[in-house]
Design an enzyme around this catalytic site. Structure first.
Site: not given
Length: 462
Positions: A377, A271, A327, A248-253
């Protein structure tokens, strides 16, 4: 306009990527000349920033139009002293298909004259400057011997990572990214016991001009690449659901998922690194999201052997979640701008086994009838389409699903997937639109193609 060299890669990495983009399936469809042209465009566009800045708006707190109005007000404060013509030219545009995205055009490359005083920064810092950031002190590697606060300096990015920290000059491979004003003297940067913090050089003439979002409406705006915003919408979270963000880091999604749920339900974020979990919690607090629970935990071990376990945190019993976002950690070869990547081929190819371990855990944790979204990405087949082909073979319970919105290209040939399967995948391929993005086409028309390289697959567990 191309002003930087193509991304610098180790020769064997360059050849590996070339084979990916010129694989037999692609060559049979488009021919050698077209495939080679696409690969060369990819290498070029990766070293340049996209033509816009993307911000995700906190539409769970107020309307997009209200946030747009407040942002315009803040950016005009930044432009105090600019001509009225420049102020009138300020554009903040909604994305035509993504309801919580605002787009701001990037002005560049601009005609900036180099100065005699040079500051050299690391490649990551140089990339950030091209996206609108100032130069923060930890990123500075070299400065003039007698540099004082207030001195005008030209900023260069070290392409090969060979500049020695504290040097007074550097003659290696470097590229010019703009001019700024030193906020610190050389002694403060390199000669004190405590590492220097804060802005080291304030950029006043960047090669690519885009607004600084440092401290601008932090609870209403989140800087995020467009494909990363698309992921949250593709996952399709609903109020009241129990959702897992595995890496999950940094947490945007994570925060986006919670916002799309109206902050109703529960989003579990995992994370492995403790300070990254702290960052997720900080972001959730800043965005007024209470449905997020973040844990420092290795997601490959997130499935409990005890199906009756009732603990709040990980590991979790099988089939605990309505939706799972994976992700995945990846080689990151789609990130832009990136003028140099010094990774070895072994490092580039090391992610596939880890991604598969995470996939195994994700499928076990997902309820029947639940949705799994896998994203990276990067631009390789091994981490994208090949993983999809493997997953469909390894987990007969999974089927590919249509994605909404689908604004990227379809999947790349080369992994043995059918045309129907490729159409269900979403690959953001900046090389396919590189020529178009260099035109004067309206920003919203360019935005969906001129992105970082990114990949999304959506599965249903039957």
């Amino acid at each position: 306009m191309s002003i930087f060299p193509k991304i610098s890669l180790k020769p064997d990495v360059n050849e590996y990527l070339r084979r990916v983009f010129l694989n037999k399936e692609v060559l049979a469809t488009v021919g050698h000349q077209e495939a080679e042209g696409r690969f060369q465009k990819l290498l070029t566009c990766l070293s340049h920033p996209p033509s816009y800045t993307c911000v995700r708006a906190s539409t769970h707190l107020t309307s997009l139009e209200e946030i747009r109005h407040k942002l315009a007000k803040e950016l005009r404060k930044q432009q105090m002293g600019s001509s009225s013509a420049e102020e009138d030219a300020l554009q903040i545009l909604p994305h035509p298909q993504i309801p919580d995205v605002l787009l701001l055009p990037v002005d560049g490359p601009r005609p900036v004259k180099q100065l005699s005083s040079e500051v050299v920064v690391g490649a990551q810092c140089g990339n950030a400057v091209l996206r609108g950031a100032h130069v923060f002190a930890p990123g500075i590697l070299a400065s003039p011997k007698y540099m004082k606060a207030g001195d005008a300096v030209s900023v260069f990015s070290d392409l090969e990572g060979k500049c020695t920290r504290g040097a007074t000059s550097f003659q290696g491979m470097k590229v010019f990214v703009g001019n700024g004003v030193a906020e610190m003297d050389r002694f403060s940067l390199f000669c004190t016991d405590e590492p220097a913090k804060g802005i080291g050089v304030r950029m006043v003439e960047p090669l690519y001009q885009s607004p600084s979002f440092d401290g601008v409406l932090p609870n209403l705006l989140f800087l995020q690449n467009l494909p990363s915003v698309v992921v949250g919408h593709v996952l399709g979270p609903c109020p009241g659901e129990h959702i897992l963000d595995m890496c999950a880091a940094p947490g945007g999604k994570t925060c986006h998922i919670a916002a799309l749920m109206g902050d109703q339900g529960e989003v579990v974020a995992l994370d492995r690194i403790k300070n990254k979990i702290d960052r997720i919690r900080q972001n959730a607090k800043m965005l007024h999201l209470r449905s997020i629970k973040a844990f420092c935990f290795n997601s490959t071990q997130a499935v409990s052997s005890d199906a009756a376990q009732g603990n709040e945190g990980p590991p979790f019993p099988p089939e605990s979640f309505d939706r799972v976002l994976l992700d995945a950690p990846c080689s990151g070869l789609g990130q832009r701008p990136n003028m140099a990547n010094n990774w070895s081929l072994k490092e580039i190819c090391s992610y596939q086994p880890l991604q598969r371990k995470l996939f195994h855990a994700a499928v076990r944790l997902l309820k029947r009838g639940g949705v799994l979204v896998y994203s990276t990405c990067t631009v390789t087949l091994a981490e994208n389409e090949e993983q999809v082909a493997w997953a469909l073979d390894a987990f007969p319970c999974l089927t590919l699903q249509p994605q909404e919105p689908h604004i990227g290209a379809q999947g790349m040939q080369g992994a043995g997937l059918t045309p129907e399967q490729l159409r269900l995948l979403q690959r953001f391929s900046p090389e396919l639109s590189w020529s178009q993005t260099q035109t004067t086409a309206p920003l919203p028309c360019r935005a969906s193609g001129d992105t970082i390289g990114f990949f999304i697959a959506k599965f249903l567990k039957n």
